[in-house]
Design a protein around this motif. Structure first.
Motif, PDB file in Angstrom:
ATOM      1  N   GLN A  18       1.532  -9.636   0.051  1.00  0.00           N
ATOM      2  CA  GLN A  18       1.022  -8.547   0.555  1.00  0.00           C
ATOM      3  C   GLN A  18       2.144  -7.429   0.619  1.00  0.00           C
ATOM      4  O   GLN A  18       1.976  -6.125   0.592  1.00  0.00           O
ATOM      5  CB  GLN A  18       0.717  -8.628   2.208  1.00  0.00           C
ATOM      6  CG  GLN A  18       0.107  -7.504   2.837  1.00  0.00           C
ATOM      7  CD  GLN A  18      -0.480  -7.751   4.345  1.00  0.00           C
ATOM      8  OE1 GLN A  18      -0.293  -8.972   4.688  1.00  0.00           O
ATOM      9  NE2 GLN A  18      -1.144  -6.733   4.949  1.00  0.00           N
ATOM     10  N   VAL A  21       2.599  -5.928  -2.779  1.00  0.00           N
ATOM     11  CA  VAL A  21       1.254  -4.942  -3.181  1.00  0.00           C
ATOM     12  C   VAL A  21       1.682  -3.505  -2.242  1.00  0.00           C
ATOM     13  O   VAL A  21       1.621  -2.405  -3.026  1.00  0.00           O
ATOM     14  CB  VAL A  21      -0.040  -5.527  -2.223  1.00  0.00           C
ATOM     15  CG1 VAL A  21      -1.041  -4.341  -2.386  1.00  0.00           C
ATOM     16  CG2 VAL A  21      -0.376  -6.625  -3.487  1.00  0.00           C
ATOM     17  N   ILE A  22       2.248  -3.679  -1.080  1.00  0.00           N
ATOM     18  CA  ILE A  22       2.449  -2.458  -0.160  1.00  0.00           C
ATOM     19  C   ILE A  22       3.518  -1.894  -1.158  1.00  0.00           C
ATOM     20  O   ILE A  22       3.443  -0.277  -1.247  1.00  0.00           O
ATOM     21  CB  ILE A  22       2.907  -2.775   0.927  1.00  0.00           C
ATOM     22  CG1 ILE A  22       1.561  -3.159   1.787  1.00  0.00           C
ATOM     23  CG2 ILE A  22       3.448  -1.547   1.811  1.00  0.00           C
ATOM     24  CD1 ILE A  22       2.024  -3.723   3.144  1.00  0.00           C
ATOM     25  N   ASP A  23       4.609  -2.376  -1.530  1.00  0.00           N
ATOM     26  CA  ASP A  23       5.670  -1.754  -2.468  1.00  0.00           C
ATOM     27  C   ASP A  23       5.064  -1.171  -3.541  1.00  0.00           C
ATOM     28  O   ASP A  23       5.773   0.050  -4.117  1.00  0.00           O
ATOM     29  CB  ASP A  23       6.798  -2.908  -2.640  1.00  0.00           C
ATOM     30  CG  ASP A  23       7.676  -3.325  -1.575  1.00  0.00           C
ATOM     31  OD1 ASP A  23       7.545  -2.669  -0.451  1.00  0.00           O
ATOM     32  OD2 ASP A  23       8.282  -4.265  -1.458  1.00  0.00           O
ATOM     33  N   LEU A  24       4.513  -1.841  -4.469  1.00  0.00           N
ATOM     34  CA  LEU A  24       3.600  -1.347  -5.443  1.00  0.00           C
ATOM     35  C   LEU A  24       2.889   0.045  -5.211  1.00  0.00           C
ATOM     36  O   LEU A  24       3.019   0.850  -6.141  1.00  0.00           O
ATOM     37  CB  LEU A  24       3.082  -2.388  -6.157  1.00  0.00           C
ATOM     38  CG  LEU A  24       3.461  -3.533  -6.755  1.00  0.00           C
ATOM     39  CD1 LEU A  24       2.780  -4.823  -7.429  1.00  0.00           C
ATOM     40  CD2 LEU A  24       4.487  -3.136  -8.087  1.00  0.00           C
ATOM     41  N   GLN A  25       2.086  -0.039  -4.303  1.00  0.00           N
ATOM     42  CA  GLN A  25       1.368   1.001  -3.690  1.00  0.00           C
ATOM     43  C   GLN A  25       2.361   2.250  -3.590  1.00  0.00           C
ATOM     44  O   GLN A  25       2.043   3.351  -3.877  1.00  0.00           O
ATOM     45  CB  GLN A  25       0.489   0.800  -2.613  1.00  0.00           C
ATOM     46  CG  GLN A  25      -0.759  -0.192  -3.073  1.00  0.00           C
ATOM     47  CD  GLN A  25      -1.609  -0.572  -1.780  1.00  0.00           C
ATOM     48  OE1 GLN A  25      -0.908  -0.661  -0.671  1.00  0.00           O
ATOM     49  NE2 GLN A  25      -2.637  -0.988  -2.175  1.00  0.00           N
ATOM     50  N   MET A  26       3.256   1.889  -2.836  1.00  0.00           N
ATOM     51  CA  MET A  26       4.020   3.050  -2.413  1.00  0.00           C
ATOM     52  C   MET A  26       4.797   3.408  -3.827  1.00  0.00           C
ATOM     53  O   MET A  26       5.032   4.858  -3.753  1.00  0.00           O
ATOM     54  CB  MET A  26       5.572   2.650  -1.398  1.00  0.00           C
ATOM     55  CG  MET A  26       4.883   2.344  -0.036  1.00  0.00           C
ATOM     56  SD  MET A  26       6.012   1.539   1.087  1.00  0.00           S
ATOM     57  CE  MET A  26       7.410   2.435   0.857  1.00  0.00           C
ATOM     58  N   ASN A  27       5.529   2.521  -4.660  1.00  0.00           N
ATOM     59  CA  ASN A  27       5.974   3.264  -5.871  1.00  0.00           C
ATOM     60  C   ASN A  27       4.743   3.989  -6.853  1.00  0.00           C
ATOM     61  O   ASN A  27       5.310   5.043  -7.410  1.00  0.00           O
ATOM     62  CB  ASN A  27       6.401   1.855  -6.714  1.00  0.00           C
ATOM     63  CG  ASN A  27       7.559   1.339  -6.293  1.00  0.00           C
ATOM     64  OD1 ASN A  27       8.579   1.964  -5.443  1.00  0.00           O
ATOM     65  ND2 ASN A  27       7.809   0.169  -6.501  1.00  0.00           N
ATOM     66  N   VAL A  28       3.596   3.708  -6.802  1.00  0.00           N
ATOM     67  CA  VAL A  28       2.657   4.288  -7.603  1.00  0.00           C
ATOM     68  C   VAL A  28       2.270   5.813  -6.711  1.00  0.00           C
ATOM     69  O   VAL A  28       2.392   6.808  -7.649  1.00  0.00           O
ATOM     70  CB  VAL A  28       1.507   3.556  -7.551  1.00  0.00           C
ATOM     71  CG1 VAL A  28       0.103   4.512  -7.932  1.00  0.00           C
ATOM     72  CG2 VAL A  28       1.735   2.121  -8.417  1.00  0.00           C
ATOM     73  N   ALA A  29       2.515   5.865  -5.542  1.00  0.00           N
ATOM     74  CA  ALA A  29       2.474   6.981  -4.939  1.00  0.00           C
ATOM     75  C   ALA A  29       3.396   7.921  -5.274  1.00  0.00           C
ATOM     76  O   ALA A  29       3.237   9.284  -5.670  1.00  0.00           O
ATOM     77  CB  ALA A  29       2.136   6.680  -3.436  1.00  0.00           C
ATOM     78  N   GLU A  32       3.032   9.238  -8.777  1.00  0.00           N
ATOM     79  CA  GLU A  32       1.974  10.383  -8.966  1.00  0.00           C
ATOM     80  C   GLU A  32       2.359  11.666  -8.515  1.00  0.00           C
ATOM     81  O   GLU A  32       2.201  12.505  -9.149  1.00  0.00           O
ATOM     82  CB  GLU A  32       0.847   9.883  -7.917  1.00  0.00           C
ATOM     83  CG  GLU A  32       0.045   8.837  -8.723  1.00  0.00           C
ATOM     84  CD  GLU A  32      -1.473   8.331  -7.721  1.00  0.00           C
ATOM     85  OE1 GLU A  32      -0.986   8.614  -6.691  1.00  0.00           O
ATOM     86  OE2 GLU A  32      -2.111   7.571  -8.174  1.00  0.00           O
TER      87      GLU A  32
END
Length: 85
Positions: A18, A21-29, A32
């Motif tokens: 988890q 996944v949160i770290d990946l979501q932050m990196n993707v944001a 972007e």
């Protein structure tokens, strides 16, 4: 006791996943946002280049239509090269 250790290990793995996944979501944001900013810069530079090209065309037309008697010699790229070329 063995089941308790397995549950704790599974919970730990779940927490790690988890967090990843949160770290990946932050990196993707962040990526972007960076891509959006770069797109804005490229669009602005493209507009600037188009404006400069139009201005250069106008200058070329003015030079071509210039009266040679006006006292200003036309610009010759080869003749007016700096000495270090």
């Amino acid at each position: 006791m063995n089941q308790s250790n397995n549950k704790d290990a599974a919970a730990s793995i779940q927490d790690d996943l988890q967090t990843q996944v949160i770290d990946l979501q932050m990196n993707v944001a962040h990526l972007e946002i960076t891509v959006e900013r770069l797109d804005e810069v490229i669009a602005r530079q493209d507009k600037d280049i188009q404006t400069l090209q139009r201005q250069l065309q106008l200058i070329y037309k003015q030079i071509e239509n210039q009266d040679p008697e006006s006292g200003i010699a036309p610009f010759d790229v080869m003749a007016d090269r700096p000495p270090h070329y």
